[in-house]
Design a protein around this motif. Sequence first.
Motif, PDB file in Angstrom:
ATOM      1  N   ILE A 200       0.849  -1.182   0.000  1.00 20.00           N
ATOM      2  CA  ILE A 200       0.000   0.000   0.000  1.00 20.00           C
ATOM      3  C   ILE A 200       0.891   1.240   0.000  1.00 20.00           C
ATOM      4  N   SER A 201       0.403   2.297  -0.579  1.00 22.67           N
ATOM      5  CA  SER A 201       1.177   3.533  -0.681  1.00 22.67           C
ATOM      6  C   SER A 201       1.208   4.257   0.667  1.00 22.67           C
ATOM      7  N   ALA A 202       2.069   5.265   0.727  1.00 26.26           N
ATOM      8  CA  ALA A 202       2.146   6.080   1.940  1.00 26.26           C
ATOM      9  C   ALA A 202       0.812   6.763   2.221  1.00 26.26           C
ATOM     10  N   HIS A 203       0.158   7.255   1.183  1.00 29.01           N
ATOM     11  CA  HIS A 203      -1.110   7.963   1.387  1.00 29.01           C
ATOM     12  C   HIS A 203      -2.229   7.009   1.809  1.00 29.01           C
ATOM     13  N   ASP A 204      -2.218   5.778   1.279  1.00 30.96           N
ATOM     14  CA  ASP A 204      -3.188   4.788   1.752  1.00 30.96           C
ATOM     15  C   ASP A 204      -2.890   4.394   3.195  1.00 30.96           C
ATOM     16  N   ALA A 205      -1.614   4.292   3.529  1.00 33.18           N
ATOM     17  CA  ALA A 205      -1.229   3.985   4.912  1.00 33.18           C
ATOM     18  C   ALA A 205      -1.720   5.075   5.859  1.00 33.18           C
ATOM     19  N   LEU A 206      -1.652   6.327   5.411  1.00 38.56           N
ATOM     20  CA  LEU A 206      -2.166   7.434   6.221  1.00 38.56           C
ATOM     21  C   LEU A 206      -3.684   7.356   6.335  1.00 38.56           C
ATOM     22  N   LEU A 207      -4.341   7.086   5.227  1.00 40.00           N
ATOM     23  CA  LEU A 207      -5.800   6.984   5.214  1.00 40.00           C
ATOM     24  C   LEU A 207      -6.296   5.922   6.183  1.00 40.00           C
ATOM     25  N   HIS A 208      -5.574   4.801   6.272  1.00 37.35           N
ATOM     26  CA  HIS A 208      -6.013   3.682   7.097  1.00 37.35           C
ATOM     27  C   HIS A 208      -5.457   3.722   8.526  1.00 37.35           C
ATOM     28  N   GLY A 209      -4.612   4.709   8.836  1.00 38.51           N
ATOM     29  CA  GLY A 209      -4.139   4.861  10.206  1.00 38.51           C
ATOM     30  C   GLY A 209      -2.851   4.152  10.540  1.00 38.51           C
TER      31      GLY A 209
END
Length: 298
Positions: A200-209
């Motif tokens: 998963i991308s950094a932004h998806d990692a941020l989105l999911h916590g």
Amino acid sequence: MARNLLCRASSGLVQLSKLTRLSGARLLCTQQVQTEPLTVSQQHNGIRRIILNNPRKRNALSLSMLQSLTENIMNDVDSNDLRVIIISAKGSVFSSGHDLKELTSAQGREYHTQVFQACSQVMTLIQDIPVPVIAMVNGVATAAGCQLVASCDIAVVTEKSTFATPGVNVGLFCSTPAVAIGRAVPRKVAMEMLFTGTPISAHDALLHGLVSKVVPEERLEEETLAIAQRVCQASRPVVALGKATFQRQMAQGRDAAYATASKVMVDNLALTDGQEGIRAFIEKRKPVWSHKPEKAHD
């Protein structure tokens, strides 16, 4: 609590040292000589920087790396001079996870058990020590490397960072990384990561916590240090009490969590630094922290 942590860590290091002596011959067959330290630790103005320093092997969390990381984390962990820890890595890979060369049948079940016990010890120490731990990630974090990021209190990452649990693709399901990741992201997100191994991308990692903040690569150091410096402005015993309480109440039901947190708020007010903070607010001045867990009243 810190004394108990030190006893646990010391016991683990003794076991690791004993195992290393017993398995020395096998290790020499599977590992090249490491000429530089596996981790580098530096401390300045309350901030300890721990750097994973084996980019040639993608900063794999070998038994030796885990032992070195434990030593760096536990060194003078009770000192008032230590206020926050930052874990980062040299090279384009934060950590690729376990060293698969250590997980072959040639090493044996006892050795494999020690590897996963050592890894679990590092992850729990990060959450149990009295100072916040920040992951500073610029690159790939997979399997136990992703577990390390998920275990930290805060994670600041660059836009090019990616996260994955690809163990299923090599026949080793990421069950231990799932403990930390499953507590950081929604269940269905964790399951997709675990079942497919897809990054998963950094932004998806941020989105999911999974991470706290995504920043451009050139601002990673600045942003991470800014957070660390903000932590250093607070009272050490107040932060330590708050961190321990947060971890405890998160494992409880709602009513028990409120009972725990309410009691701790009263305990916090009884601290000398707790009262100093209240007085400073009333008097419209900056607080002068003692950074000692002394009580102002019973």
